[in-house]
Design a protein around this motif. Structure first.
Motif, PDB file in Angstrom:
ATOM      1  N   TYR A 119     -35.568 -19.551  14.938  1.00  0.00           N
ATOM      2  CA  TYR A 119     -36.527 -19.305  16.022  1.00  0.00           C
ATOM      3  C   TYR A 119     -35.934 -18.344  17.045  1.00  0.00           C
ATOM      4  O   TYR A 119     -36.598 -17.403  17.507  1.00  0.00           O
ATOM      5  CB  TYR A 119     -36.872 -20.646  16.657  1.00  0.00           C
ATOM      6  CG  TYR A 119     -37.906 -20.598  17.752  1.00  0.00           C
ATOM      7  CD1 TYR A 119     -39.259 -20.696  17.456  1.00  0.00           C
ATOM      8  CD2 TYR A 119     -37.528 -20.495  19.088  1.00  0.00           C
ATOM      9  CE1 TYR A 119     -40.221 -20.674  18.460  1.00  0.00           C
ATOM     10  CE2 TYR A 119     -38.478 -20.474  20.099  1.00  0.00           C
ATOM     11  CZ  TYR A 119     -39.823 -20.561  19.776  1.00  0.00           C
ATOM     12  OH  TYR A 119     -40.768 -20.538  20.777  1.00  0.00           O
ATOM     13  N   TYR A 150     -35.741 -14.861  15.647  1.00  0.00           N
ATOM     14  CA  TYR A 150     -37.063 -14.222  15.617  1.00  0.00           C
ATOM     15  C   TYR A 150     -37.359 -13.528  16.943  1.00  0.00           C
ATOM     16  O   TYR A 150     -37.717 -12.348  16.966  1.00  0.00           O
ATOM     17  CB  TYR A 150     -38.137 -15.256  15.306  1.00  0.00           C
ATOM     18  CG  TYR A 150     -39.541 -14.682  15.334  1.00  0.00           C
ATOM     19  CD1 TYR A 150     -40.137 -14.225  14.168  1.00  0.00           C
ATOM     20  CD2 TYR A 150     -40.267 -14.578  16.522  1.00  0.00           C
ATOM     21  CE1 TYR A 150     -41.417 -13.675  14.183  1.00  0.00           C
ATOM     22  CE2 TYR A 150     -41.538 -14.034  16.551  1.00  0.00           C
ATOM     23  CZ  TYR A 150     -42.105 -13.584  15.380  1.00  0.00           C
ATOM     24  OH  TYR A 150     -43.358 -13.029  15.405  1.00  0.00           O
ATOM     25  N   LEU A 202     -42.165 -16.732  18.646  1.00  0.00           N
ATOM     26  CA  LEU A 202     -42.912 -16.962  17.413  1.00  0.00           C
ATOM     27  C   LEU A 202     -44.278 -17.536  17.757  1.00  0.00           C
ATOM     28  O   LEU A 202     -44.373 -18.502  18.521  1.00  0.00           O
ATOM     29  CB  LEU A 202     -42.149 -17.952  16.531  1.00  0.00           C
ATOM     30  CG  LEU A 202     -42.777 -18.316  15.179  1.00  0.00           C
ATOM     31  CD1 LEU A 202     -42.618 -17.167  14.201  1.00  0.00           C
ATOM     32  CD2 LEU A 202     -42.131 -19.581  14.626  1.00  0.00           C
ATOM     33  N   TYR A 241     -46.684 -22.177  11.263  1.00  0.00           N
ATOM     34  CA  TYR A 241     -45.460 -21.425  11.532  1.00  0.00           C
ATOM     35  C   TYR A 241     -44.507 -21.231  10.351  1.00  0.00           C
ATOM     36  O   TYR A 241     -43.735 -20.268  10.339  1.00  0.00           O
ATOM     37  CB  TYR A 241     -44.682 -22.071  12.689  1.00  0.00           C
ATOM     38  CG  TYR A 241     -43.865 -23.269  12.282  1.00  0.00           C
ATOM     39  CD1 TYR A 241     -42.574 -23.108  11.756  1.00  0.00           C
ATOM     40  CD2 TYR A 241     -44.345 -24.562  12.419  1.00  0.00           C
ATOM     41  CE1 TYR A 241     -41.811 -24.208  11.371  1.00  0.00           C
ATOM     42  CE2 TYR A 241     -43.588 -25.649  12.044  1.00  0.00           C
ATOM     43  CZ  TYR A 241     -42.335 -25.471  11.514  1.00  0.00           C
ATOM     44  OH  TYR A 241     -41.588 -26.560  11.136  1.00  0.00           O
ATOM     45  N   ARG A 296     -44.180 -17.728   8.747  1.00  0.00           N
ATOM     46  CA  ARG A 296     -43.810 -16.688   9.717  1.00  0.00           C
ATOM     47  C   ARG A 296     -42.355 -16.825  10.167  1.00  0.00           C
ATOM     48  O   ARG A 296     -41.739 -15.854  10.566  1.00  0.00           O
ATOM     49  CB  ARG A 296     -44.770 -16.736  10.908  1.00  0.00           C
ATOM     50  CG  ARG A 296     -46.142 -16.142  10.567  1.00  0.00           C
ATOM     51  CD  ARG A 296     -47.081 -16.129  11.757  1.00  0.00           C
ATOM     52  NE  ARG A 296     -47.803 -17.393  11.867  1.00  0.00           N
ATOM     53  CZ  ARG A 296     -47.604 -18.293  12.802  1.00  0.00           C
ATOM     54  NH1 ARG A 296     -46.684 -18.088  13.730  1.00  0.00           N
ATOM     55  NH2 ARG A 296     -48.307 -19.399  12.838  1.00  0.00           N
ATOM     56  N   LEU A 297     -41.816 -18.041  10.089  1.00  0.00           N
ATOM     57  CA  LEU A 297     -40.423 -18.256  10.468  1.00  0.00           C
ATOM     58  C   LEU A 297     -39.454 -18.024   9.312  1.00  0.00           C
ATOM     59  O   LEU A 297     -38.289 -17.682   9.529  1.00  0.00           O
ATOM     60  CB  LEU A 297     -40.254 -19.692  10.988  1.00  0.00           C
ATOM     61  CG  LEU A 297     -38.854 -20.122  11.431  1.00  0.00           C
ATOM     62  CD1 LEU A 297     -38.383 -19.291  12.629  1.00  0.00           C
ATOM     63  CD2 LEU A 297     -38.835 -21.606  11.766  1.00  0.00           C
ATOM     64  N   SER A 298     -39.924 -18.168   8.085  1.00  0.00           N
ATOM     65  CA  SER A 298     -39.033 -18.206   6.914  1.00  0.00           C
ATOM     66  C   SER A 298     -38.076 -17.017   6.785  1.00  0.00           C
ATOM     67  O   SER A 298     -36.921 -17.220   6.383  1.00  0.00           O
ATOM     68  CB  SER A 298     -39.866 -18.357   5.634  1.00  0.00           C
ATOM     69  OG  SER A 298     -40.729 -17.254   5.446  1.00  0.00           O
ATOM     70  N   TRP A 356     -36.326 -15.614   8.880  1.00  0.00           N
ATOM     71  CA  TRP A 356     -35.215 -15.712   9.831  1.00  0.00           C
ATOM     72  C   TRP A 356     -34.369 -16.979   9.636  1.00  0.00           C
ATOM     73  O   TRP A 356     -33.447 -17.214  10.377  1.00  0.00           O
ATOM     74  CB  TRP A 356     -35.753 -15.662  11.261  1.00  0.00           C
ATOM     75  CG  TRP A 356     -36.110 -14.262  11.651  1.00  0.00           C
ATOM     76  CD1 TRP A 356     -35.312 -13.336  12.274  1.00  0.00           C
ATOM     77  CD2 TRP A 356     -37.348 -13.596  11.408  1.00  0.00           C
ATOM     78  NE1 TRP A 356     -35.977 -12.148  12.431  1.00  0.00           N
ATOM     79  CE2 TRP A 356     -37.238 -12.279  11.907  1.00  0.00           C
ATOM     80  CE3 TRP A 356     -38.559 -13.983  10.811  1.00  0.00           C
ATOM     81  CZ2 TRP A 356     -38.280 -11.356  11.838  1.00  0.00           C
ATOM     82  CZ3 TRP A 356     -39.588 -13.063  10.732  1.00  0.00           C
ATOM     83  CH2 TRP A 356     -39.437 -11.764  11.247  1.00  0.00           C
ATOM     84  N   LEU A 399     -43.711 -27.697  15.426  1.00  0.00           N
ATOM     85  CA  LEU A 399     -43.405 -26.761  16.500  1.00  0.00           C
ATOM     86  C   LEU A 399     -44.186 -27.162  17.752  1.00  0.00           C
ATOM     87  O   LEU A 399     -45.341 -27.580  17.668  1.00  0.00           O
ATOM     88  CB  LEU A 399     -43.797 -25.347  16.067  1.00  0.00           C
ATOM     89  CG  LEU A 399     -43.642 -24.214  17.090  1.00  0.00           C
ATOM     90  CD1 LEU A 399     -42.179 -23.994  17.446  1.00  0.00           C
ATOM     91  CD2 LEU A 399     -44.256 -22.925  16.531  1.00  0.00           C
TER      92      LEU A 399
END
Length: 300
Positions: free
Chosen positions: A68, A71, A80, A112, A115-117, A119, A161
């Motif tokens: 996180y 990102y 994020l 999420y 979109r986080l994967s 990083w 999250l």
């Protein structure tokens, strides 16, 4: 001098040997002591196993928070995005899977995890600690098959999250995006940039999230992609007796631990710690703009 002759045998003499053995009373005493020791040891072993499993969740929470942080460091301080609508400002929200080479939109991209994967590295084992890791999209999968696999991966992660107050939330009873065009609601209760977070060490980012109010058939260990704060445009839950009293009738992701009463929680400064419901009841840990423990926002 001639040797002395052996003594004559005594007729009728018997050699008596005393053999040692446990009596029944002694055996019962030993069995009782062993049973008592086992009874004392089993709770200790169970507690140690629970603590060890909880440490695994704390480590996973810390790794998620590291991603996180990476990102928003790579995006000029923009956090994020939380639970998003299908499009923001007229632009569809999409994610790309580097392995299958395919791009996914709603309903894969609104949560999420995808979109986080990029990083976190291999994010999926961290998000599915509580359940079997679903199949991942493969390079040879047909688009509908890859879409179905990607959706399964994004549903029900072990950690939610705090999207209500960080990144924005377009889900039930919360507002992070406003019309027209579902644009982020600036200068409201949501922080969209890292600079808006006032107390990084106290700011909740991720916490174990368990699905509640979803019907009796729901898996008690099931996760949810967002975690509900105690207040968000009204009371959502109350800490009571080491647990929760739910004040909202809608589907809620509670910050409830799977291995003990405390939830593994990651904070904005990157550290992870165990937090009980009572410790998480303070709104100053959830909302960057909160000024007291019972702070709340109101939607217009």
């Amino acid at each position: 001098m001639p040797p002395r002759p052996p003594a004559p045998a005594v007729r009728g003499r018997r050699c008596r040997c005393r053999c040692s053995a446990f009596t029944l009373i002694e055996l019962l005493a030993v069995v009782s002591i062993v049973g008592l020791l086992v009874g004392l040891l089993l709770p200790v072993l169970a507690a140690a196993r629970i603590a060890a499993n909880h440490v695994v969740y704390l480590s996973a929470a810390r790794q998620l928070c590291s991603g996180y942080t990476a990102y928003h460091a790579d995006h000029g301080g923009d956090l994020l995005l939380g639970y998003t609508p299908p499009a923001i400002g007229g632009v569809p929200v999409t994610v790309r899977d580097a392995i299958s080479g395919q791009t996914f939109g709603y309903p894969v991209s609104d949560r999420y995890p995808w979109r986080l994967s990029p990083w976190v590295g291999d994010v999926w084992p961290l998000l599915h600690l509580h359940a079997e890791d679903p199949q991942r999209p493969a390079a040879g999968d047909a688009p509908p098959v890859a879409q179905a696999k990607a959706y399964r991966l994004s549903v029900g992660p072990a950690f939610g999250l705090n999207s209500v107050y960080l990144g924005g939330h377009a889900g039930p009873f919360y507002r992070g995006f406003s019309a027209p065009g579902n644009r982020p609601t600036r200068n409201a209760h949501v922080a969209f940039r890292a600079a808006e977070v006032r107390d990084a060490a106290a700011q909740v980012v991720f916490a174990e999230s368990r699905l509640r109010n979803a019907g009796s058939a729901a898996d008690p260990d099931a996760g949810l992609h967002f975690v509900s704060p105690p207040r968000a445009n009204g009371r959502r839950w109350v800490a009571a007796g080491g647990g929760f009293e739910i004040a909202s009738g809608l589907v809620t992701g509670l910050p409830l631990g799977r291995h003990g009463p405390a939830a593994a929680t990651a904070f904005f400064d990157g550290h992870a710690a165990s937090r009980t419901p009572e410790q998480l009841a303070d709104m100053r840990g959830w909302a960057p703009r909160a000024t007291d423990a019972d702070w709340d926002f109101r939607s217009p």
